[in-house]
Write an enzyme that holds these catalytic residues in place. Structure first.
Site, PDB file in Angstrom:
ATOM      1  N   ALA A  11       0.824  -1.217   0.000  1.00 20.08           N
ATOM      2  CA  ALA A  11       0.000   0.000   0.000  1.00 20.08           C
ATOM      3  C   ALA A  11       0.859   1.269   0.000  1.00 20.08           C
ATOM      4  O   ALA A  11       0.331   2.372  -0.122  1.00 20.08           O
ATOM      5  CB  ALA A  11      -0.928   0.005   1.211  1.00 20.08           C
ATOM      6  N   CYS A  12       2.175   1.122   0.107  1.00 19.78           N
ATOM      7  CA  CYS A  12       3.091   2.263   0.208  1.00 19.78           C
ATOM      8  C   CYS A  12       3.787   2.500  -1.128  1.00 19.78           C
ATOM      9  O   CYS A  12       4.462   1.609  -1.654  1.00 19.78           O
ATOM     10  CB  CYS A  12       4.111   1.976   1.307  1.00 19.78           C
ATOM     11  SG  CYS A  12       5.477   3.151   1.385  1.00 19.78           S
TER      12      CYS A  12
END
Length: 140
Positions: A11-12
Site C-alpha cells: 500500500a506504500c
C-alpha cells in the site's frame, strides 16, 4: 543468484517503487509483507543493527497509532519500542532492504540503488513520474 530481501508494504508508494527498482536490476527479491508476517524481535534487532539505527529512528508516525500510544514520550526504552513495533507492525518504517552490499531503510526509494549488486537494466521512472534512471542507464 543474488539474495535480496525487502520488508514491503504494497500500500506504500515508496515501497512499491523500491521493489520495482530491485526488479529492474534483474533480481526477484524475497518479498516479506511485514504487516502480514512481522519479523521476530531478534530479526528486527538485527535489521536495526545492520542499518545502524536505534528503534526510535525506525518508528513511523503517519497513519499509525504513534500519537495514541504516546510514543513521542521519552519514557519508552528501546526494548519497549521494539515490543510495541512488533505488536503494531504498521509502526515499522519501510521499506527495509537487505542485500549482500548492505541493509537500508530505503526512504527515499532511490537509496536502494546504493546497495544493489546489479545495475539497472533499463530506464526507471517512479509512480509519480520522477525519472530515477534515464534511457542511458544513468542515475538522474
Amino acid at each position: 543468484m543474488t539474495q535480496i530481501t525487502i520488508f514491503h508494504n504494497p500500500a506504500c508508494g515508496t515501497s512499491r517503487n523500491t521493489l520495482a527498482m530491485i526488479r529492474n536490476s534483474g533480481v526477484e527479491p524475497e518479498v516479506i509483507e511485514y504487516l502480514k508476517t512481522p519479523p521476530t524481535k531478534e530479526r528486527l534487532q538485527a535489521l536495526l543493527a545492520a542499518i545502524g539505527l536505534a528503534p526510535r529512528a525506525l518508528l513511523r508516525e503517519k497513519g499509525t497509532p504513534y500519537a495514541e500510544l504516546d510514543l513521542a514520550n521519552a519514557k519508552w526504552s528501546d526494548d519497549e519500542l521494539l515490543d510495541v513495533m512488533l505488536a503494531h507492525p504498521i509502526l515499522i518504517n519501510r521499506p527495509i532492504v537487505e542485500t549482500p552490499l548492505g541493509t537500508r531503510l530505503c526512504r527515499p526509494s532511490e537509496l536502494v540503488l546504493d546497495i544493489l549488486p546489479n545495475t539497472q537494466q533499463g530506464a526507471f521512472t517512479k509512480e509519480d513520474g520522477e525519472v530515477v534512471i534515464n534511457d542511458k542507464g544513468q542515475r538522474v
